[in-house]
Design a protein around this motif. Structure first.
Motif, PDB file in Angstrom:
ATOM      1  N   PHE A 148       0.811  -1.213   0.000  1.00 53.15           N
ATOM      2  CA  PHE A 148       0.000   0.000   0.000  1.00 53.15           C
ATOM      3  C   PHE A 148       0.850   1.272   0.000  1.00 53.15           C
ATOM      4  O   PHE A 148       0.481   2.262  -0.626  1.00 53.15           O
ATOM      5  CB  PHE A 148      -0.935   0.010   1.203  1.00 53.15           C
ATOM      6  CG  PHE A 148      -1.994  -1.053   1.174  1.00 53.15           C
ATOM      7  CD1 PHE A 148      -2.803  -1.220   0.060  1.00 53.15           C
ATOM      8  CD2 PHE A 148      -2.178  -1.897   2.257  1.00 53.15           C
ATOM      9  CE1 PHE A 148      -3.786  -2.205   0.032  1.00 53.15           C
ATOM     10  CE2 PHE A 148      -3.157  -2.880   2.247  1.00 53.15           C
ATOM     11  CZ  PHE A 148      -3.961  -3.035   1.131  1.00 53.15           C
ATOM     12  N   GLN A 149       1.962   1.280   0.734  1.00 58.72           N
ATOM     13  CA  GLN A 149       2.770   2.502   0.836  1.00 58.72           C
ATOM     14  C   GLN A 149       3.960   2.509  -0.123  1.00 58.72           C
ATOM     15  O   GLN A 149       4.911   3.275   0.080  1.00 58.72           O
ATOM     16  CB  GLN A 149       3.262   2.690   2.277  1.00 58.72           C
ATOM     17  CG  GLN A 149       2.184   3.128   3.254  1.00 58.72           C
ATOM     18  CD  GLN A 149       1.287   1.989   3.706  1.00 58.72           C
ATOM     19  OE1 GLN A 149       1.720   0.841   3.771  1.00 58.72           O
ATOM     20  NE2 GLN A 149       0.034   2.286   4.015  1.00 58.72           N
ATOM     21  N   ASP A 150       3.905   1.702  -1.149  1.00 56.68           N
ATOM     22  CA  ASP A 150       4.958   1.642  -2.162  1.00 56.68           C
ATOM     23  C   ASP A 150       5.235   3.037  -2.713  1.00 56.68           C
ATOM     24  O   ASP A 150       4.382   3.635  -3.365  1.00 56.68           O
ATOM     25  CB  ASP A 150       4.502   0.699  -3.276  1.00 56.68           C
ATOM     26  CG  ASP A 150       5.549   0.480  -4.348  1.00 56.68           C
ATOM     27  OD1 ASP A 150       6.531   1.223  -4.398  1.00 56.68           O
ATOM     28  OD2 ASP A 150       5.356  -0.447  -5.148  1.00 56.68           O
ATOM     29  N   GLN A 151       6.440   3.564  -2.466  1.00 59.04           N
ATOM     30  CA  GLN A 151       6.782   4.903  -2.944  1.00 59.04           C
ATOM     31  C   GLN A 151       7.523   4.891  -4.275  1.00 59.04           C
ATOM     32  O   GLN A 151       7.949   5.941  -4.749  1.00 59.04           O
ATOM     33  CB  GLN A 151       7.628   5.641  -1.905  1.00 59.04           C
ATOM     34  CG  GLN A 151       6.838   6.087  -0.699  1.00 59.04           C
ATOM     35  CD  GLN A 151       7.580   7.142   0.074  1.00 59.04           C
ATOM     36  OE1 GLN A 151       7.593   8.314  -0.289  1.00 59.04           O
ATOM     37  NE2 GLN A 151       8.212   6.735   1.151  1.00 59.04           N
ATOM     38  N   ALA A 152       7.700   3.716  -4.877  1.00 56.32           N
ATOM     39  CA  ALA A 152       8.306   3.670  -6.198  1.00 56.32           C
ATOM     40  C   ALA A 152       7.239   3.877  -7.272  1.00 56.32           C
ATOM     41  O   ALA A 152       7.377   4.720  -8.146  1.00 56.32           O
ATOM     42  CB  ALA A 152       9.027   2.343  -6.407  1.00 56.32           C
ATOM     43  N   ILE A 153       6.161   3.095  -7.193  1.00 55.98           N
ATOM     44  CA  ILE A 153       5.147   3.174  -8.241  1.00 55.98           C
ATOM     45  C   ILE A 153       3.743   3.384  -7.685  1.00 55.98           C
ATOM     46  O   ILE A 153       2.807   3.588  -8.465  1.00 55.98           O
ATOM     47  CB  ILE A 153       5.165   1.904  -9.118  1.00 55.98           C
ATOM     48  CG1 ILE A 153       4.892   0.659  -8.271  1.00 55.98           C
ATOM     49  CG2 ILE A 153       6.477   1.789  -9.860  1.00 55.98           C
ATOM     50  CD1 ILE A 153       4.732  -0.608  -9.066  1.00 55.98           C
ATOM     51  N   THR A 162      -0.317  -5.696   1.567  1.00 55.57           N
ATOM     52  CA  THR A 162       0.358  -5.415   2.816  1.00 55.57           C
ATOM     53  C   THR A 162       0.719  -3.949   2.917  1.00 55.57           C
ATOM     54  O   THR A 162       0.860  -3.265   1.902  1.00 55.57           O
ATOM     55  CB  THR A 162       1.649  -6.261   2.927  1.00 55.57           C
ATOM     56  OG1 THR A 162       2.311  -5.976   4.161  1.00 55.57           O
ATOM     57  CG2 THR A 162       2.600  -5.990   1.771  1.00 55.57           C
ATOM     58  N   ASN A 163       0.839  -3.476   4.143  1.00 56.60           N
ATOM     59  CA  ASN A 163       1.496  -2.190   4.315  1.00 56.60           C
ATOM     60  C   ASN A 163       2.982  -2.386   4.032  1.00 56.60           C
ATOM     61  O   ASN A 163       3.501  -3.500   4.083  1.00 56.60           O
ATOM     62  CB  ASN A 163       1.295  -1.653   5.734  1.00 56.60           C
ATOM     63  CG  ASN A 163       1.873  -2.574   6.796  1.00 56.60           C
ATOM     64  OD1 ASN A 163       1.277  -3.616   7.099  1.00 56.60           O
ATOM     65  ND2 ASN A 163       3.025  -2.221   7.359  1.00 56.60           N
ATOM     66  N   MET A 185      -5.623   1.238   0.494  1.00 57.09           N
ATOM     67  CA  MET A 185      -5.108   1.101   1.850  1.00 57.09           C
ATOM     68  C   MET A 185      -5.787  -0.083   2.520  1.00 57.09           C
ATOM     69  O   MET A 185      -6.824  -0.569   2.083  1.00 57.09           O
ATOM     70  CB  MET A 185      -5.350   2.390   2.649  1.00 57.09           C
ATOM     71  CG  MET A 185      -6.823   2.727   2.872  1.00 57.09           C
ATOM     72  SD  MET A 185      -7.110   4.466   3.331  1.00 57.09           S
ATOM     73  CE  MET A 185      -7.588   5.132   1.711  1.00 57.09           C
ATOM     74  N   GLY A 186      -5.194  -0.522   3.601  1.00 59.16           N
ATOM     75  CA  GLY A 186      -5.785  -1.535   4.460  1.00 59.16           C
ATOM     76  C   GLY A 186      -5.406  -1.181   5.880  1.00 59.16           C
ATOM     77  O   GLY A 186      -4.307  -1.514   6.341  1.00 59.16           O
ATOM     78  N   LEU A 204       5.694  -1.006   9.098  1.00 57.37           N
ATOM     79  CA  LEU A 204       6.413  -0.584   7.906  1.00 57.37           C
ATOM     80  C   LEU A 204       5.700   0.553   7.187  1.00 57.37           C
ATOM     81  O   LEU A 204       4.547   0.429   6.761  1.00 57.37           O
ATOM     82  CB  LEU A 204       6.603  -1.763   6.963  1.00 57.37           C
ATOM     83  CG  LEU A 204       7.539  -2.864   7.454  1.00 57.37           C
ATOM     84  CD1 LEU A 204       7.538  -4.036   6.473  1.00 57.37           C
ATOM     85  CD2 LEU A 204       8.947  -2.336   7.644  1.00 57.37           C
ATOM     86  N   LEU A 205       6.405   1.661   7.051  1.00 59.53           N
ATOM     87  CA  LEU A 205       5.961   2.862   6.339  1.00 59.53           C
ATOM     88  C   LEU A 205       4.600   3.373   6.813  1.00 59.53           C
ATOM     89  O   LEU A 205       3.894   4.049   6.065  1.00 59.53           O
ATOM     90  CB  LEU A 205       5.966   2.633   4.830  1.00 59.53           C
ATOM     91  CG  LEU A 205       7.358   2.497   4.210  1.00 59.53           C
ATOM     92  CD1 LEU A 205       7.278   2.578   2.694  1.00 59.53           C
ATOM     93  CD2 LEU A 205       8.344   3.522   4.726  1.00 59.53           C
ATOM     94  N   GLN A 206       4.239   3.035   8.060  1.00 60.55           N
ATOM     95  CA  GLN A 206       3.096   3.657   8.716  1.00 60.55           C
ATOM     96  C   GLN A 206       3.555   4.152  10.086  1.00 60.55           C
ATOM     97  O   GLN A 206       3.175   3.618  11.121  1.00 60.55           O
ATOM     98  CB  GLN A 206       1.928   2.687   8.855  1.00 60.55           C
ATOM     99  CG  GLN A 206       1.215   2.405   7.555  1.00 60.55           C
ATOM    100  CD  GLN A 206      -0.131   1.753   7.798  1.00 60.55           C
ATOM    101  OE1 GLN A 206      -0.303   0.556   7.653  1.00 60.55           O
ATOM    102  NE2 GLN A 206      -1.107   2.565   8.179  1.00 60.55           N
TER     103      GLN A 206
END
Length: 624
Positions: free
Chosen positions: A293-298, A319-320, A545-546, A612-614
């Protein structure tokens, strides 16, 4: 080439350590500019060869392109099912010295599990990359056509039993979607992760240019050829490969993703040919899909392609976390069982015991080394259910209102203004555990926030959301970022998700848009310039998101300028002005979120900084 940090390599599904800060380099004698540092691949330790035989060569496609391949054969006799990876990095050079030092876009650990399970592992470089000739076209139709021919080539080899599967994430995920659409007869199943189906989702999500993706992507892309592929070619004495690498490096100068974004900034007819999702309904084989969900590449925007797949052949993992979640051992174990079932044909019970939808909740990592941490990701708890479509979700509405409140009903009040462009409050760091950094000095003037009352019951927010806003800008076009957070009873604010929109890009595809998913046309003929001082209605897509909001927490929505840090560095429309958010009976601004019913999670909150990333931070609005 300049050294890059772990932030950049997040795009490739591997992770490097940040460069050390030492003496600055000297000057380049030709240009007088500071001399560039070499790209720094990390030292992750050596692994001994785990295969019996390695073979390399070239596949000549029907259009005359020569694609470099490398294959690792198991320590057994007979013919083997084949697991294929196709990408533009170093897939055609696996098994060489760099690969044995974990300097590769592939997952060496997963490859070893596959080889030890009796699979031949094969990698192929796409056209115009590494040692392969031809024209680099990224995710245009050529990718799928060549991928399909690579499948059939693998199936026809003397060491192959004719059964082929595909694995990999990012570029290697996109190639699977492209290949499966061409229905090669011997392709049995695919495991795509972190898929980019539409190049616009990477270079301009919501119509906001994102050079923070393109710049490191180019550096990484070229480093894989000039350093890894070239080292393997030297070891093997492949002079033709070395010559082709030089040609590809030169060609990339005028055929890069950055060139593409400048030459085609909008969704013109050429850019539409980069959309793999258009024909995703042609995929007829089993699919095990992974997205973060928080993928900052794509970002997870491209994964809406899944809605076009046959739900009877789809298993969805979400997944987050960041772009490299494909490396998690817990996921790879599931992927291996999936491949055993559908490529080998084993009756291992996968269909009977694997839910159609699995959401890793509050995933975290452990371990000290980079290898340990990237493979150790696992969920704190799970949501497991059948297929879930956006239309299956109930819609929860929160209305922006007076005194910066989010309310179930209209609470009229004067419009709220923020300075644009501003640094904003979503200060993110893709390399670490936190998005939050020190608040900029102007944060109160450069953002607005709306907060709900304490929730009276738990709420599982799932899927995409929509911020349907009435906006007025005093000087014309502007770019908007909408960020969803959770305000916990202990005074900590947890990042959930965000989305972006260039206001002139607000025209909707009304036939495809839903209450939870606005889909914008991004058509150069349908742009809608803003008249200064005139309110406009704009729907901002909030990415999938989840997130489990517990009873007693509050929902918060921030509105500001798209962030200039982390993995998504935006090039915003920069005319200074005031942007107003309206909220009254006539101009009703609403945030809509999808709610997945029947979910009951643990009552305790995860430890701040572990998810992770939250990340968490102290509520900056406390006492304001």
């Amino acid at each position: 080439m300049k050294r890059v940090t772990a932030a950049a390599l997040a795009f490739t599904a591997i992770m490097v350590v940040p460069p050390t800060h030492g003496q600055e380099p000297g000057l380049d004698p030709d240009t007088g500019l500071p001399a560039s540092r070499p790209f720094a691949f990390p030292d992750l330790g050596d692994v001994p060869p785990f295969w019996a035989d390695r073979r390399t060569g070239y596949i000549t496609t029907s259009d005359g392109t020569r694609l470099r391949y490398s294959v690792l054969l198991p320590k057994a006799s007979g013919k083997f099912p084949v697991i294929l990876t196709v990408n533009g990095y170093d897939a055609g050079s696996i098994g060489g010295t760099p690969y044995l030092k974990h300097k590769t876009s592939m997952s060496v650990e997963f490859d070893r599990r596959l080889v030890e399970a009796g699979y031949a592992v094969m990698g192929v470089n796409t056209a115009g990359t590494g040692c392969s000739n031809g024209r680099l076209e990224y995710i245009r139709p050529q990718l799928g056509q060549h991928g399909a021919e690579a499948v059939e080539f693998a199936a026809a080899q003397t060491w192959s039993d004719g059964h082929v599967g595909m694995v990999g994430s990012s570029y290697s995920g996109s190639s699977q979607i492209a290949t499966a659409q061409n229905r090669p007869p011997h392709l049995r199943a695919i495991v795509p992760g972190m898929v980019l189906t539409d190049y616009r989702d990477a270079i301009a999500p919501g119509g906001v240019p994102a050079p923070g993706f393109l710049t490191p992507f180019r550096v990484i892309f070229r480093a894989f050829w000039s350093e890894l592929a070239a080292q393997v070619a030297k070891e093997e004495g492949d002079v033709d490969c070395l010559k082709q690498i030089e040609k590809n490096l030169e060609a990339e100068e005028t055929n890069s993703g950055m060139h593409l974004s400048v030459a085609h900034p909008l969704r013109d007819e050429y850019m539409k040919t980069f959309d793999l999702a258009r024909h995703a309904d042609r995929i007829e084989i089993p699919v095990l899909s992974l997205e973060a969900f928080q993928d900052q590449a794509i970002t997870p925007r491209s994964s809406h392609y899944q809605s076009k797949l046959d739900p009877g052949r789809l298993w969805l993992f979400q997944t987050n976390g960041p772009h490299d979640m494909y490396l998690a051992e817990a996921f790879q174990g599931t992927a291996l069982r999936f491949l055993d079932r559908f490529v080998k044909g084993q009756d291992n019970g996968f269909e009977r015991d694997t839910p159609r939808t699995t959401v890793w909740m509050e995933a975290f990592r452990a371990g000290d080394s980079i290898l340990e941490r990237r493979s150790s990701a696992k969920p704190r708890w799970l949501v497991q259910t059948g297929p879930v479509r956006t239309g299956d979700l109930s819609v929860k509405e929160f209305r922006l209102g007076v005194s910066n409140a989010l309310s179930p009903t209209v609470t009229p009040g004067p419009a709220d203004a923020f300075d644009y462009p501003g640094t904003g409050v979503v200060v993110n760091d893709v390399t670490g555990a936190t998005f939050w950094g020190p608040l900029p000095s102007d944060w109160k003037q450069a953002s607005v926030a709306y907060t709900s009352a304490a929730l009276e019951q738990d709420m599982m927010v799932y899927g995409p959301g929509s911020a349907d806003l009435w906006i007025m800008a005093t000087a014309g076009d502007a770019d908007i970022q909408v960020t969803v957070t959770e305000l916990r009873p202990d005074g900590l604010e947890t990042y959930v998700q965000r989305g972006w929109l260039r206001l002139s890009n607000r025209a909707l595809d009304s036939a495809r848009s839903t209450p939870l998913l606005p889909i914008h046309l991004e058509d150069p003929g349908r742009l809608m310039p803003l008249l200064p001082g005139r309110p406009v209605f704009a729907r901002v897509e909030i990415n999938k998101m989840g997130h489990y909001f517990r009873k007693g927490s509050k929902l918060r929505v921030w509105i500001d300028t798209p962030a200039q840090t982390g993995g998504l560095v935006f090039d915003t429309f920069t005319q200074r002005q005031k942007v107003y958010v309206l909220h009254n009976a006539r101009y009703d601004s609403v945030v809509r979120l999808g709610i997945l019913a029947g979910v009951k999670g643990p009552p305790t909150y995860p430890e701040c900084g572990k998810t992770l990333l939250q990340p968490c931070r102290r509520d900056p609005l406390a006492g304001s």
